[in-house]
Design an enzyme around this catalytic site. Structure first.
Site, PDB file in Angstrom:
ATOM      1  N   HIS A 227      -7.290  -4.538   9.915  1.00 10.18           N
ATOM      2  CA  HIS A 227      -6.980  -4.327   8.498  1.00 10.18           C
ATOM      3  C   HIS A 227      -5.678  -5.021   8.112  1.00 10.18           C
ATOM      4  O   HIS A 227      -4.791  -5.226   8.930  1.00 10.18           O
ATOM      5  CB  HIS A 227      -6.996  -2.846   8.099  1.00 10.18           C
ATOM      6  CG  HIS A 227      -5.878  -1.988   8.577  1.00 10.18           C
ATOM      7  ND1 HIS A 227      -6.074  -0.726   9.094  1.00 10.18           N
ATOM      8  CD2 HIS A 227      -4.546  -2.174   8.602  1.00 10.18           C
ATOM      9  CE1 HIS A 227      -4.912  -0.194   9.401  1.00 10.18           C
ATOM     10  NE2 HIS A 227      -3.967  -1.044   9.125  1.00 10.18           N
TER      11      HIS A 227
ATOM     12  N   ASP B  64       0.816  -1.217   0.000  1.00  8.72           N
ATOM     13  CA  ASP B  64       0.000   0.000   0.000  1.00  8.72           C
ATOM     14  C   ASP B  64       0.847   1.264   0.000  1.00  8.72           C
ATOM     15  O   ASP B  64       2.069   1.210   0.174  1.00  8.72           O
ATOM     16  CB  ASP B  64      -0.957  -0.002   1.207  1.00  8.72           C
ATOM     17  CG  ASP B  64      -0.281  -0.389   2.521  1.00  8.72           C
ATOM     18  OD1 ASP B  64       0.964  -0.460   2.557  1.00  8.72           O
ATOM     19  OD2 ASP B  64      -0.991  -0.624   3.513  1.00  8.72           O
TER      20      ASP B  64
ATOM     21  N   ASN C   7      -7.665  -2.499  13.879  1.00 11.56           N
ATOM     22  CA  ASN C   7      -9.062  -2.833  13.582  1.00 11.56           C
ATOM     23  C   ASN C   7      -9.170  -4.061  12.679  1.00 11.56           C
ATOM     24  O   ASN C   7     -10.221  -4.323  12.106  1.00 11.56           O
ATOM     25  CB  ASN C   7      -9.764  -1.630  12.928  1.00 11.56           C
ATOM     26  CG  ASN C   7      -9.074  -1.190  11.646  1.00 11.56           C
ATOM     27  OD1 ASN C   7      -8.139  -1.841  11.173  1.00 11.56           O
ATOM     28  ND2 ASN C   7      -9.533  -0.098  11.072  1.00 11.56           N
TER      29      ASN C   7
ATOM     30  N   GLU D 100      -9.546  -1.763   4.949  1.00 13.75           N
ATOM     31  CA  GLU D 100     -10.231  -1.421   6.191  1.00 13.75           C
ATOM     32  C   GLU D 100     -11.514  -2.251   6.359  1.00 13.75           C
ATOM     33  O   GLU D 100     -12.039  -2.787   5.373  1.00 13.75           O
ATOM     34  CB  GLU D 100     -10.608   0.061   6.160  1.00 13.75           C
ATOM     35  CG  GLU D 100      -9.412   1.022   6.139  1.00 13.75           C
ATOM     36  CD  GLU D 100      -8.778   1.234   7.504  1.00 13.75           C
ATOM     37  OE1 GLU D 100      -8.636   0.271   8.280  1.00 13.75           O
ATOM     38  OE2 GLU D 100      -8.410   2.386   7.799  1.00 13.75           O
TER      39      GLU D 100
HETATM   40  C1  GLP Z   1      -0.565   0.452   8.579  1.00 10.81           C
HETATM   41  C2  GLP Z   1      -0.219  -0.360   7.343  1.00 10.81           C
HETATM   42  C3  GLP Z   1      -0.420  -1.835   7.556  1.00 10.81           C
HETATM   43  C4  GLP Z   1       0.161  -2.246   8.879  1.00 10.81           C
HETATM   44  C5  GLP Z   1      -0.559  -1.550   9.994  1.00 10.81           C
HETATM   45  C6  GLP Z   1      -0.103  -1.963  11.381  1.00 10.81           C
HETATM   46  O1  GLP Z   1      -1.850   0.892   8.601  1.00 10.81           O
HETATM   47  N1  GLP Z   1      -0.942   0.045   6.191  1.00 10.81           N
HETATM   48  O2  GLP Z   1       0.137  -2.560   6.478  1.00 10.81           O
HETATM   49  O3  GLP Z   1       0.064  -3.652   9.047  1.00 10.81           O
HETATM   50  O4  GLP Z   1      -0.331  -0.164   9.811  1.00 10.81           O
HETATM   51  O5  GLP Z   1       0.967  -1.176  11.767  1.00 10.81           O
HETATM   52  P1  GLP Z   1       1.897  -1.468  13.007  1.00 10.81           P
HETATM   53  O6  GLP Z   1       2.770  -2.610  12.572  1.00 10.81           O
HETATM   54  O7  GLP Z   1       2.695  -0.211  13.164  1.00 10.81           O
HETATM   55  O8  GLP Z   1       1.033  -1.787  14.151  1.00 10.81           O
END
Ligand code: GLP
Length: 245
Positions: free
Chosen positions: A138, A67, A136, A143
């Site tokens: 995702h 992404d 959440n 989402e």
């Molecule tokens: C972002 C990314 C995701 C990632 C998520 C969790 O929103 N788009 O790909 O998995 O954050 O992030 P973290 O690893 O910092 O908890």
């Protein structure tokens, strides 16, 4: 699903890096699906260490990232292209022209998505897809929604994601409200999936995603239908899941 429950963030990062490294060793011209967020940072550090020790060669690897924020250029230090350069690509011998991230600056969102789907189709299938997990549920930026989106699409980020990701930005207003993300259909087409989770803040959502019903309201729950998923987490994140396992 294989589950590795490791003591802490460091050992879980080492475990995840070992799985990624094994993929690169077994198939030097593999396609890696890569992820951003704070969770994979330790695994990327470990991959860099192994590369520097002469154990890994990325010269034939292709990567496709999940992404990118809409509106951010690759030189913006909050963009995911920038993240990948700083946390991995700049430190290993990967050919940067073979690393793909959606074009955050593309003027026409439909074209950005169609172009990225074409890249995934051309370069794929992904041999090993690395995923983090949003608070959440995702994956990528898919989402919670009423349907599982198949292909790359432009999403409106939820308030909880904006709240969670604001820690990386100077001000909350700076967090982009939209992003491009690979779709659930593309993620599910990867031959293997490695999902990594850390910290007790993720314990509830991990249990919901892997023990609860499969629903687009918890996008990661679709992974229950994938035939080759490895979940690597620390005790704090896997606590609730392991209790019922
Ligand atoms: C972002 C990314 C995701 C990632 C998520 C969790 O929103 N788009 O790909 O998995 O954050 O992030 P973290 O690893 O910092 O908890």
């Amino acid at each position: 699903m294989k589950i590795y429950c490791e003591k802490d963030y460091k050992t879980m990062s080492r475990r995840a890096a070992g799985i990624l490294a094994a993929q690169v060793i077994l198939k030097p011209d593999c396609v890696l699906g890569l992820a951003t967020g704070s969770t994979p940072e330790g695994a990327y550090e470990e991959l860099i260490r192994r590369y520097q020790a002469g154990e890994l060669d990325f010269s034939k690897v292709t990567s496709v990232n999940l992404d990118e924020y809409k509106g951010l250029s690759g030189d913006n230090d909050q963009s995911y292209r920038y993240f990948m350069n700083v946390h991995l690509f700049n430190h290993v011998n990967i050919d940067k022209s073979r690393t793909f991230v959606p074009d955050g600056l593309g003027e026409d969102p439909e074209k950005v998505c169609a172009d990225y789907d074409e890249i995934i189709r051309r370069e794929g299938p992904v041999d090993l897809q690395l995923l983090g997990l949003g608070n959440n549920g995702h994956i990528g930026f898919n989402e919670p929604a009423s349907v599982f989106e198949k292909g790359t699409h432009c999403v409106d980020l939820t308030e909880s994601t904006i709240e969670a990701n604001k820690r990386f930005f100077e001000k909350e207003e700076d967090v982009p409200r939209q992003a491009f993300t690979m779709g659930i259909g593309s993620i599910m087409q990867a031959k293997k999936i490695l999902i990594i989770v850390s910290g007790e803040g993720k314990a509830d959502i991990v249990a919901r995603a892997f023990r609860g019903p499969v629903t687009p309201e918890v996008p990661a729950s679709i992974l229950q239908f994938h035939r080759d998923v490895t979940l690597v987490g620390d005790e704090a994140a896997l606590g609730n899941l392991m209790k019922n396992y």
